[in-house]
Design an enzyme around this catalytic site. Structure first.
Site, mmCIF file in Angstrom:
data_model
loop_
_atom_site.group_PDB
_atom_site.id
_atom_site.type_symbol
_atom_site.label_atom_id
_atom_site.label_comp_id
_atom_site.label_asym_id
_atom_site.label_seq_id
_atom_site.Cartn_x
_atom_site.Cartn_y
_atom_site.Cartn_z
ATOM 1 N N GLU A 30 -12.294 0.487 -9.529
ATOM 2 C CA GLU A 30 -11.858 -0.382 -10.626
ATOM 3 C C GLU A 30 -12.861 -0.446 -11.769
ATOM 4 O OE1 GLU A 30 -9.345 -1.211 -7.255
ATOM 5 O OE2 GLU A 30 -11.531 -1.179 -7.421
ATOM 6 N N GLU A 87 -18.643 -6.118 -2.472
ATOM 7 C CA GLU A 87 -17.257 -6.555 -2.327
ATOM 8 C C GLU A 87 -17.061 -7.974 -2.850
ATOM 9 O OE1 GLU A 87 -13.568 -4.937 -0.511
ATOM 10 O OE2 GLU A 87 -15.120 -4.496 -1.971
ATOM 11 N N ASP A 107 -4.468 -9.644 -8.573
ATOM 12 C CA ASP A 107 -4.865 -8.711 -9.630
ATOM 13 C C ASP A 107 -3.738 -7.894 -10.245
ATOM 14 O OD1 ASP A 107 -4.583 -7.416 -7.207
ATOM 15 O OD2 ASP A 107 -6.534 -6.429 -7.222
ATOM 16 N N THR A 167 -1.379 1.126 -10.801
ATOM 17 C CA THR A 167 -2.591 0.487 -10.282
ATOM 18 C C THR A 167 -3.378 1.432 -9.391
ATOM 19 O OG1 THR A 167 -3.427 -1.574 -9.321
ATOM 20 C CG2 THR A 167 -1.579 -0.509 -8.187
ATOM 21 N N GLU A 169 0.821 -1.203 0.000
ATOM 22 C CA GLU A 169 0.000 0.000 0.000
ATOM 23 C C GLU A 169 0.858 1.257 0.000
ATOM 24 O OE1 GLU A 169 -3.066 0.075 -0.518
ATOM 25 O OE2 GLU A 169 -3.913 -1.854 0.107
#
Length: 908
Positions: A362, A344, A250, A448, A103
């Site tokens: 996304e 989710e 991902d 991302t 993160e």
């Protein structure tokens, strides 16, 4: 869409960003994030811990850094200049706090680099940032060096967490003991670290990120070319062996392709293409993307998808594979139209699995890329829907609040930094014309986290060797690889309806709740075949269903104790497709069981006989219902009992006068429990007791059941319903034959006899009970307590076996699973371990009446394995024609069991 409406929507996005960013700066800064419901900042350590979610917070004004390049994209250059000055003045990167390496890299390092990229662009233009002298880059370099100790592992994979002040090794660090990390966590570093190296000339960052990617590539499962979700950072062993394109994996795939675009290294493209071929071969079941096992990629690992896979259509656009991108995006949009936001996680029949929605961007990202690729104004309408839903359901006075439950519209006091970093950026770009943006967005690549890195980095500071370190590529015959960098003018010559022609068959996919690949279902319909049988729809009393099971190689075995075993022998299926359907059917039972266990567990209830001569002495353990009056929240129901006619209660009662104002007795079987409840309620009954039709069944020896609904809305059922096994039901039936008038009390637990008898004319011996009577009562009470314990111990549910066809008795791996009567996701409890080997049969045991009613669910669930010594105690076992070492077979079985147990955890 007219230019005026596009401009209006673009301005609306600007206003929404101002609302979110302005409230963060006013109420939260310098805290990491805004808490929009309480209008204050979220500071690590001052709020209750949210677990791993808080690892993104490092007391470094996260939201401000994450928003830097968004300000420039939205043409807020003056605000950008002010924000950069605030970051340089206020932000401290040397805090004693443990943060996520992943993160911190994508949000903070990426945010600083994105801010630096656009700062130097603005400086070159000559109007803004003339004072700027690479200060953000120096902060990024400082942070990069703080993250480097995380890579101090034998594998080169980074630790998942690091202390910004003390690193990994020091005792004060409070981290460094972890052994596992997610694939995306280790594989989503190359863009930021390579950009830092190219900007500064310090090659160490790119070298470390490349080493981590190289290790993940070498550890891929060679036969399937897939990677797992989590990996041991010291040994390289896969910890979670399921594979998909959502949470945990991902951005690993995303960064392989984007590393090729940014850095120009062919090895990254070759790796991506190899993985992409495996994804499209095993995971993609258009329009669905379902996780599979890396060692057995034909076996689905779960029957639900998580929201993070919504980025994948955008990545497919970048790769040039437009058709499946359109299909998956359309499916996701249908889910959003049903629930307002993307839950989710949601099941393959598009029901909510996890109801939260933390305002993830996304789907907006994929919408933007699809619009860029197709020019189809449909995607502008999609973006308009996103804007409307955000304003209607998520907007609050102090910003935008995450959805706690998309079904109820409840909020969570949370506004993540990625909402400002990504959502507004993609939505604005969707509606903006080229002249609305002060720089050419095509000169940059999105990370991302949607931070912008300039493509000219590919030719800057190329000190990294371009040698192709990738080995053992699979030869792929995939014409799509010709379209690595597609030109939309070539892809869509004179055909503006191209995307619409792909979307059209999917526009009702959510309402139809198709369980699997739509294309394959459509082909089946065209050929006259019916869609495959779903586990939730199965009824053992339906001859057509039994015939379908037979075709799939699934057989039913009726056991003496009233249970039914479902056993699949793939070799007995009519065809390989039918065998696959059978495997999917068995797998669905497992997954639906796991879900049901989490959602629908209810405690047992009590039926107390209060009329003469029992006076509350007899208390019967009863199974609860998932519908009707909840006895734990309402006063108990008391009344005389009466048998319904017909006794099964499956049609309109012929004796309504006998049950009106009474508690109706009905027999299990022939129809759904909810149907029985409606029939007796319509006849005027005040409650219902369903008595098991399996003679001899007892709560002493059988697992406790709860009655589930029929998969429809059961709010119309207002009366309480309880379930009694045959033995307990016989006590009431015998009492009716002997005393005619029998009054019972339905409650959540047995009531004190004094309360039951209050105001009643009762025999003196009940009031003035002698010591002998009291002793008898005490003994009876102790026995009741022992029986209750016995019930809890014996309700371990049925066995689920993996049985070799040649020797079903000598060797088996047994585990306890849940029995079920209903096979809808909202009603079923079942579990089993399944191996795709044709030598193994797949067995699910359920109670026989499970199939008759399709409704009861078991409350208790245990997963147990027999010891290996027990397995090895039968050395002279015939294992069929193919000789296989016992250790190999046990290892294979244990691997399956481990995988399914892992699925039980349902962790993102």
């Amino acid at each position: 869409m007219s230019k005026e409406e596009k401009q209006k929507l673009g301005n609306q996005v600007l206003e929404m960003f101002d609302h979110a960013y302005g409230n963060y700066m006013e109420h939260a800064y310098p805290a990491d994030e805004l808490m929009p419901l309480t209008c204050r900042g979220r500071v690590r350590g001052q709020e209750p811990s949210r677990g791993d979610v808080d690892d993104a917070l490092g007391k470094f004004s996260l939201t401000l850094i994450d928003s830097l390049d968004t300000l420039v994209v939205l043409n807020k250059t003056k605000e950008f200049e002010d924000a950069v000055r605030k970051v340089l003045k206020d932000v401290n990167l040397d805090n004693d706090v443990v943060v996520s390496v992943f993160e911190t890299n994508i949000r903070v390092l990426g945010g600083l680099l994105g801010g630096h990229s656009l700062a130097i662009m603005l400086k070159e233009k000559g109007e803004y940032m003339q004072w700027y002298n690479d200060e953000l880059l120096q902060m990024a370099k400082q942070l990069g060096y703080k993250l480097l100790p995380a890579f101090n592992t034998t594998s080169g994979l980074p630790y998942p967490r690091i202390n910004l002040k003390f690193g990994i090794r020091k005792p004060e660090a409070r981290t460094g003991t972890e052994t596992d990390t997610c694939t995306a966590c280790a594989g989503t570093l190359i863009l930021e670290f390579a950009a830092l190296s190219r900007f500064t000339g310090a090659t160490i960052f790119e070298e470390y990120a490349r080493k981590a990617l190289d290790f993940l590539w070498e550890k891929r499962q060679r036969s399937s070319n897939l990677v797992g979700v989590t990996i041991n950072i010291h040994t390289g062993d896969w910890v979670r062996k399921d594979s998909g394109v959502g949470a945990g994996i991902d951005s690993y795939y995303e960064y392989l392709l984007k590393a090729y675009v940014l850095l120009g290294d062919d090895s990254f493209l070759e790796r991506f293409n190899t993985h992409y071929d495996a994804i499209m071969r095993y995971i993609s079941q258009p329009p669905l993307l379902l996780d599979v096992h890396i060692h057995k990629p034909m076996l689905n690992a779960r029957t639900w998808m998580d929201a993070l896979l919504a980025f994948f259509p955008g990545l497919q656009v970048l790769k040039g594979d437009i058709r499946p991108a359109i299909e998956t995006h359309e499916m996701l949009y249908q889910v959003i139209k049903k629930h307002n936001f993307l839950p989710e996680a949601f099941t393959t029949d598009f029901r909510v699995h996890w109801a939260q929605h933390p305002l993830r961007p996304e789907f907006a990202e994929s919408t933007y890329f699809l619009y860029k690729a197709t020019g189809d104004p449909y995607y502008l309408e999609v973006g308009k829907t996103l804007i409307e839903n955000l304003n209607k359901y998520a907007r609050v006075p102090c910003g935008f609040a995450a959805m706690k439950d998309v079904r109820t519209g409840s909020h969570e006091d949370r506004m993540d930094s990625f909402f400002l970093a990504e959502m507004f950026k993609y939505l604005y770009l969707l509606f903006a014309d080229k002249e609305d943006i002060i720089f050419d967005i095509e000169d940059y690549i999105f990370t991302t986290e949607a931070h912008l890195l300039p493509l000219w980095l590919s030719t800057t500071n190329q000190s990294i060797s371009k040698k192709n370190t990738t080995s053992e590529y699979t030869e792929l015959d995939d014409s799509n690889f010709d379209w690595t960098c597609p030109n939309t003018q070539i892809l869509f010559p004179n055909d503006p309806l191209y995307a619409q022609s792909i979307r059209e068959p999917l526009k009702n996919v959510v309402d139809k709740s198709c369980p699997r690949g739509i294309i394959r279902v459509e082909e089946s319909f065209r050929s006259g075949a019916k869609p495959p049988l779903r586990a939730r729809d199965f009824m053992a009393t339906n001859p057509e269903h039994l015939e379908i099971l037979k075709k799939m190689g699934v057989s039913l075995i009726h056991l003496k104790d009233g249970r039914v075993q479902l056993v699949q022998h793939a070799i007995q299926a009519a065809s390989s497709i039918d065998a696959e359907d059978g495997l999917r059917f068995m797998q669905e039972m497992i997954e639906l069981s796991s879900q049901q266990q989490k959602e629908q567990q209810l405690p047992p209830r009590a039926v107390q006989i209060v009329s003469h001569p029992f006076f509350g002495r007899v208390v019967l353990t009863a199974g609860p219902a998932q519908f009707g009056l909840d006895l734990s929240k309402h006063k108990e129901t008391r009344g005389f009992v009466a048998s319904s006619k017909p006794y099964n209660g499956c049609s309109e009662l012929t004796n309504p006068e006998a049950v009106v104002g009474k508690i109706a007795l009905i027999q299990r079987g022939q129809c759904m429990f909810a149907e029985k409840a409606r029939n007796i309620q319509n006849a005027g009954a005040i409650g219902g007791i369903v008595i098991d039709d399996n003679e001899g069944s007892s709560s002493d020896t059988a697992p406790l059941f709860q009655m589930a609904g029929d998969g429809k809305d059961t709010d119309d059922i207002k009366i309480p319903m309880l379930f009694l096994f045959s033995k307990e039901g016989s006590i009431i039936l015998d009492a009716i034959r002997e005393y005619e008038e029998v009054e019972v009390l339905l409650s959540d637990k047995a009531k004190d006899r004094a309360a039951i008898l209050k105001g009643k004319m009762i025999p003196n011996y009940i009031i003035n009970s002698n010591p002998e009577m009291e002793n008898e009562e005490q003994a009876s009470s102790e026995n009741d307590s022992q029986n209750q314990s016995a019930e809890q111990m014996t309700s371990s549910s049925q066995d689920v076996d993996l049985v070799d066809q040649e020797s079903p008795e000598e060797n088996s791996v047994n585990s306890h699973a849940e029995s079920a009567e209903s096979f809808s996701p909202a009603e079923m409890d079942n579990a089993a371990s399944i191996s795709p080997s044709e030598q193994n049969s797949h067995l699910i045991e359920t109670h026989e009446t499970t199939k008759l009613d399709g409704e009861c669910t078991d409350l208790d669930n245990q997963i147990q394995e027999q010891s290996e010594t027990e397995e090895d105690s039968s050395p002279n076992v015939s294992w069929g024609k193919k000789v296989q070492p016992i250790d190999s077979i046990l290892a294979d079985w244990n691997e399956d069991i481990e995988a399914f147990e892992m699925m039980e955890k349902d962790e993102l």
